[in-house]
Motif scaffolding. Structure first.
Motif, PDB file in Angstrom:
ATOM      1  N   ILE A  73       0.871  -1.182   0.000  1.00 15.95           N
ATOM      2  CA  ILE A  73       0.000   0.000   0.000  1.00 15.95           C
ATOM      3  C   ILE A  73       0.903   1.226   0.000  1.00 15.95           C
ATOM      4  CG2 ILE A  73      -1.894   1.220   1.161  1.00 15.95           C
ATOM      5  CD1 ILE A  73      -2.531  -1.357   2.671  1.00 15.95           C
ATOM      6  N   ALA A  74       0.648   2.165  -0.914  1.00 15.87           N
ATOM      7  CA  ALA A  74       1.501   3.348  -1.017  1.00 15.87           C
ATOM      8  C   ALA A  74       1.292   4.256   0.177  1.00 15.87           C
ATOM      9  CB  ALA A  74       1.188   4.103  -2.313  1.00 15.87           C
ATOM     10  N   GLU A  75       2.332   5.055   0.495  1.00 13.09           N
ATOM     11  CA  GLU A  75       2.264   5.903   1.690  1.00 13.09           C
ATOM     12  C   GLU A  75       1.256   7.038   1.553  1.00 13.09           C
ATOM     13  OE1 GLU A  75       6.473   6.682   1.529  1.00 13.09           O
ATOM     14  OE2 GLU A  75       6.130   8.739   0.883  1.00 13.09           O
ATOM     15  N   ASP A  76       0.818   7.337   0.326  1.00 15.73           N
ATOM     16  CA  ASP A  76      -0.184   8.402   0.160  1.00 15.73           C
ATOM     17  C   ASP A  76      -1.593   7.844  -0.061  1.00 15.73           C
ATOM     18  OD1 ASP A  76       0.157   7.389  -2.350  1.00 15.73           O
ATOM     19  OD2 ASP A  76       0.545   9.316  -3.330  1.00 15.73           O
ATOM     20  N   ASP A  77      -1.744   6.530   0.024  1.00 14.80           N
ATOM     21  CA  ASP A  77      -3.066   5.909  -0.137  1.00 14.80           C
ATOM     22  C   ASP A  77      -3.719   5.814   1.248  1.00 14.80           C
ATOM     23  OD1 ASP A  77      -5.288   4.380  -0.635  1.00 14.80           O
ATOM     24  OD2 ASP A  77      -4.190   2.612  -1.359  1.00 14.80           O
ATOM     25  N   PHE A  78      -4.216   6.956   1.740  1.00 10.02           N
ATOM     26  CA  PHE A  78      -4.729   6.993   3.116  1.00 10.02           C
ATOM     27  C   PHE A  78      -5.919   6.050   3.301  1.00 10.02           C
ATOM     28  CE2 PHE A  78      -3.178  11.669   3.752  1.00 10.02           C
ATOM     29  CZ  PHE A  78      -1.876  11.233   3.583  1.00 10.02           C
ATOM     30  N   ALA A  79      -6.800   5.997   2.312  1.00 13.89           N
ATOM     31  CA  ALA A  79      -7.974   5.118   2.429  1.00 13.89           C
ATOM     32  C   ALA A  79      -7.516   3.665   2.537  1.00 13.89           C
ATOM     33  CB  ALA A  79      -8.903   5.311   1.234  1.00 13.89           C
ATOM     34  N   PHE A  84      -6.603  -1.116   5.899  1.00 20.18           N
ATOM     35  CA  PHE A  84      -5.705  -2.168   6.373  1.00 20.18           C
ATOM     36  C   PHE A  84      -5.635  -2.173   7.906  1.00 20.18           C
ATOM     37  CE2 PHE A  84      -1.613  -3.767   7.804  1.00 20.18           C
ATOM     38  CZ  PHE A  84      -1.561  -4.989   7.177  1.00 20.18           C
ATOM     39  N   VAL A  85      -5.522  -0.987   8.484  1.00 22.80           N
ATOM     40  CA  VAL A  85      -5.421  -0.865   9.940  1.00 22.80           C
ATOM     41  C   VAL A  85      -6.697  -1.377  10.607  1.00 22.80           C
ATOM     42  CG1 VAL A  85      -5.368   0.866  11.798  1.00 22.80           C
ATOM     43  CG2 VAL A  85      -3.662   0.936   9.974  1.00 22.80           C
ATOM     44  N   GLN A  86      -7.842  -1.024  10.019  1.00 24.00           N
ATOM     45  CA  GLN A  86      -9.114  -1.482  10.590  1.00 24.00           C
ATOM     46  C   GLN A  86      -9.266  -2.996  10.453  1.00 24.00           C
ATOM     47  OE1 GLN A  86     -11.596   1.250   8.379  1.00 24.00           O
ATOM     48  NE2 GLN A  86     -11.935   2.547  10.192  1.00 24.00           N
ATOM     49  N   GLU A  87      -8.941  -3.518   9.275  1.00 23.75           N
ATOM     50  CA  GLU A  87      -9.130  -4.953   9.031  1.00 23.75           C
ATOM     51  C   GLU A  87      -8.190  -5.808   9.874  1.00 23.75           C
ATOM     52  OE1 GLU A  87      -8.703  -5.180   4.776  1.00 23.75           O
ATOM     53  OE2 GLU A  87     -10.526  -3.966   4.537  1.00 23.75           O
ATOM     54  N   ASN A  88      -7.009  -5.276  10.185  1.00 22.35           N
ATOM     55  CA  ASN A  88      -6.012  -6.077  10.896  1.00 22.35           C
ATOM     56  C   ASN A  88      -5.866  -5.693  12.367  1.00 22.35           C
ATOM     57  OD1 ASN A  88      -4.560  -7.891   8.731  1.00 22.35           O
ATOM     58  ND2 ASN A  88      -4.969  -5.912   7.781  1.00 22.35           N
ATOM     59  N   GLY A  89      -6.756  -4.848  12.870  1.00 20.66           N
ATOM     60  CA  GLY A  89      -6.719  -4.474  14.290  1.00 20.66           C
ATOM     61  C   GLY A  89      -5.372  -3.918  14.726  1.00 20.66           C
ATOM     62  N   ILE A  90      -4.768  -3.082  13.881  1.00 18.34           N
ATOM     63  CA  ILE A  90      -3.447  -2.521  14.202  1.00 18.34           C
ATOM     64  C   ILE A  90      -3.558  -1.620  15.439  1.00 18.34           C
ATOM     65  CG2 ILE A  90      -1.608  -0.983  13.350  1.00 18.34           C
ATOM     66  CD1 ILE A  90      -1.691  -3.612  11.782  1.00 18.34           C
ATOM     67  N   GLY A  91      -2.666  -1.822  16.407  1.00 16.76           N
ATOM     68  CA  GLY A  91      -2.722  -1.047  17.649  1.00 16.76           C
ATOM     69  C   GLY A  91      -1.841   0.183  17.652  1.00 16.76           C
ATOM     70  N   LEU A  92      -1.008   0.337  16.621  1.00 17.62           N
ATOM     71  CA  LEU A  92      -0.127   1.503  16.532  1.00 17.62           C
ATOM     72  C   LEU A  92       0.342   1.655  15.087  1.00 17.62           C
ATOM     73  CD1 LEU A  92       1.759   3.739  17.740  1.00 17.62           C
ATOM     74  CD2 LEU A  92       3.444   1.932  18.173  1.00 17.62           C
ATOM     75  N   ALA A  93       0.073   2.830  14.511  1.00 17.63           N
ATOM     76  CA  ALA A  93       0.604   3.154  13.177  1.00 17.63           C
ATOM     77  C   ALA A  93       1.658   4.242  13.362  1.00 17.63           C
ATOM     78  CB  ALA A  93      -0.509   3.634  12.255  1.00 17.63           C
ATOM     79  N   VAL A  94       2.761   4.121  12.627  1.00 11.27           N
ATOM     80  CA  VAL A  94       3.887   5.056  12.753  1.00 11.27           C
ATOM     81  C   VAL A  94       4.232   5.568  11.361  1.00 11.27           C
ATOM     82  CG1 VAL A  94       6.295   5.296  13.478  1.00 11.27           C
ATOM     83  CG2 VAL A  94       4.761   3.750  14.734  1.00 11.27           C
ATOM     84  N   VAL A  95       4.265   6.897  11.214  1.00  6.17           N
ATOM     85  CA  VAL A  95       4.515   7.477   9.889  1.00  6.17           C
ATOM     86  C   VAL A  95       5.988   7.849   9.770  1.00  6.17           C
ATOM     87  CG1 VAL A  95       3.750   9.191   8.212  1.00  6.17           C
ATOM     88  CG2 VAL A  95       2.216   8.490  10.063  1.00  6.17           C
ATOM     89  N   GLY A  96       6.672   7.355   8.740  1.00  5.49           N
ATOM     90  CA  GLY A  96       8.069   7.701   8.506  1.00  5.49           C
ATOM     91  C   GLY A  96       8.240   9.051   7.829  1.00  5.49           C
ATOM     92  N   PRO A  97       7.806   9.213   6.581  1.00  7.62           N
ATOM     93  CA  PRO A  97       8.146  10.410   5.810  1.00  7.62           C
ATOM     94  C   PRO A  97       7.247  11.616   6.071  1.00  7.62           C
ATOM     95  CG  PRO A  97       7.189   8.700   4.382  1.00  7.62           C
ATOM     96  CD  PRO A  97       7.107   8.195   5.779  1.00  7.62           C
TER      97      PRO A  97
END
Ligand code: AMP
Ligand code: GLY
Length: 443
Positions: A73-79, A84-97
């Motif tokens: 998934i590209a870094e500018d594809d916010f949707a 992905f975060v919702q479907e996989n129950g991600i508990g922390l997202a971290v933005v690099g750039p």
């Protein structure tokens, strides 16, 4: 899936003397957004946290696939990222750039109720608008180069004609690190102004321009973690921006870095925290745009004290590849504490000694360079060396070059000299055609 020596060393906490916990803790999944050496280092460090189960990187590179699971998934594809975060129950997202931060990725995640580490779009203006940052610093009395801001070419040219001394001409907006032209005389400054404002070399980023006093002195990168109120510094670092040894040749994204610089005392860090960092964090909160995440202060140590060159709203690259190996704390816990407004200084401690990283670049960088060159030797470097991938990909079972900066090879030592010699021993084992690197990093 490639199984190699470097994978073992990157997975092993033992190589840097940490043993992760485990037991009954409920683990979270983490998503790192980006694809460079900085993101490889973030994924590696987050994966050591006893709180963390799976680590994903979107979109990642060949190196991140050794310590995490790459997600296309590209870094500018916010949707796409939010889904992905919702479907996989991600508990922390971290933005690099910086680009997704400046485009408001944090605001969109927050609107969806998802935990993300980084500043909002408004707060990210500290990097995305040099005019905003400069005005803010002027209002707060934060030490920085004197500057005037222009949107009109004639006015800017007339200002230059006053010959106030050596100048630096800056496009205010994001220009992939290229929008800053350091000038020796007025003629150079005039042509820089034309290039940015008339020829629009950096597009809209140059709609607003800063004409700054040119400062002198060694530079320093101080990365600070903050929950919007409390700010805690990481180890200070110094990067090498020029392509050739002895700081010659054109600027690059960074050819290497080391931490901590021996000339930087704890008193100097205290001074920077007092004169720069605390006022910025307090000022942003007072104006209703609290800054949460990592704030990168680029400083110049001038004869009259430290002054701000610029702010970045993200981790530095390659500074991250030296400050994270030196961090003796749980990065996931620290980031969650920032998001939840409960950061405390005790969470952040450091290993003793020093860390160095040397960037291996493609032939031709920072100009045009080929891609797809096979990389060999990664499996023969010693276990205490971390080969963070910057521009690599897998091609038919082989790791090949896929960017200007290809690898950042990091190593620690009880002192800077030891770290330097360990890293260069490892660097000599790694090969690709036309490999380009500096021989004087940390020396
Ligand atoms: P920046 O993209 O703002 O970090 O600028 C890139 C580089 O330009 C910095 O790392 C400095 O080496 C140099 N630079 C920027 N502003 C100044 C200044 N006011 N005086 C001297 N050098 C500067
Ligand atoms: N190392 C410089 C930067 O990350 O902007």
């Amino acid at each position: 899936m490639m199984k190699c020596h470097s994978e073992r060393s990157l997975r092993s906490e033992e190589s840097f003397g940490r043993v992760s916990g485990g037991g009954m803790i409920e683990k979270i999944s983490v998503l790192v957004i980006g694809s460079g050496g900085r993101e490889h280092a973030l994924a590696w460090k987050l994966g050591q946290s006893p709180l963390v189960g799976r680590v994903f990187v979107a979109p990642g590179n060949a190196g991140t696939s050794l310590v995490a699971e790459n997600v296309p998934i590209a870094e500018d594809d916010f949707a796409g990222l939010i889904a992905f975060v919702q479907e996989n129950g991600i508990g922390l997202a971290v933005v690099g750039p910086e680009v997704p931060l400046a485009q408001g990725i944090v605001d969109q995640f927050q609107a969806a109720g998802l935990p993300i580490f980084g500043p909002t779009q408004t707060a990210a203006q500290l990097e995305a608008s040099k005019a905003f940052a400069k005005t803010f610093m002027q209002e707060m009395g934060i030490p920085t180069a004197r500057a005037a801001i222009f949107t009109d070419y004639e006015e800017a040219r007339d200002y230059l004609a006053q010959n106030l001394g050596p100048a630096v001409i800056k496009a205010s907006g994001l220009a992939a690190g290229k929008g800053v032209i350091v000038c020796d005389d007025t003629a150079q400054a005039e042509s820089a102004l034309q290039e940015i404002m008339l020829d629009r070399a950096f597009g809209m980023a140059g709609d607003e321009v800063l004409i700054e006093e040119r400062m002198a002195g060694p530079e320093l990168s101080l990365l600070v973690l903050t929950d919007g109120v409390t700010a805690v510094p990481l180890l200070p670092a110094r990067d090498h921006k020029r392509i050739y040894d002895g700081d010659q040749g054109p600027n690059t994204g960074g050819m290497g870095a080391y931490a901590p610089p021996p000339d930087v005392t704890p008193e100097l860090i205290d001074e920077i925290m007092t004169t720069v960092v605390h006022p910025i964090i307090r000022g942003m909160a007072e104006r209703g745009m609290p800054y949460v995440g990592v704030l990168y202060a680029g400083l110049m140590l001038t004869a009259v004290g430290p002054k701000v060159v610029e702010f970045n709203c993200r981790f530095g690259d390659p500074e991250t590849q030296v400050v994270l190996p030196m961090l003796d704390g749980d990065l996931a816990e620290i980031m969650l504490a920032c998001i939840e407004g409960r950061l405390s200084p005790e969470m952040v401690s450091f290993h003793s000694g020093a860390c160095v990283t040397v960037v291996l670049a493609s032939p031709g960088y920072p100009g045009n360079y080929p891609k797809g060159l096979p990389i060999t030797g990664l499996d023969s470097i010693s276990e205490d060396i971390l080969a963070f991938h910057a521009g690599t990909k897998m091609s038919e079972g082989q790791i090949v070059t896929n960017g200007g900066r290809v690898l950042a090879v990091s190593g620690r030592g009880e002192d800077l000299g030891t770290a330097v010699s360990r890293v260069y021993t490892a660097v000599q084992k790694i090969h690709f055609e036309g490999i380009l690197y500096r021989r004087d990093i940390g020396r």
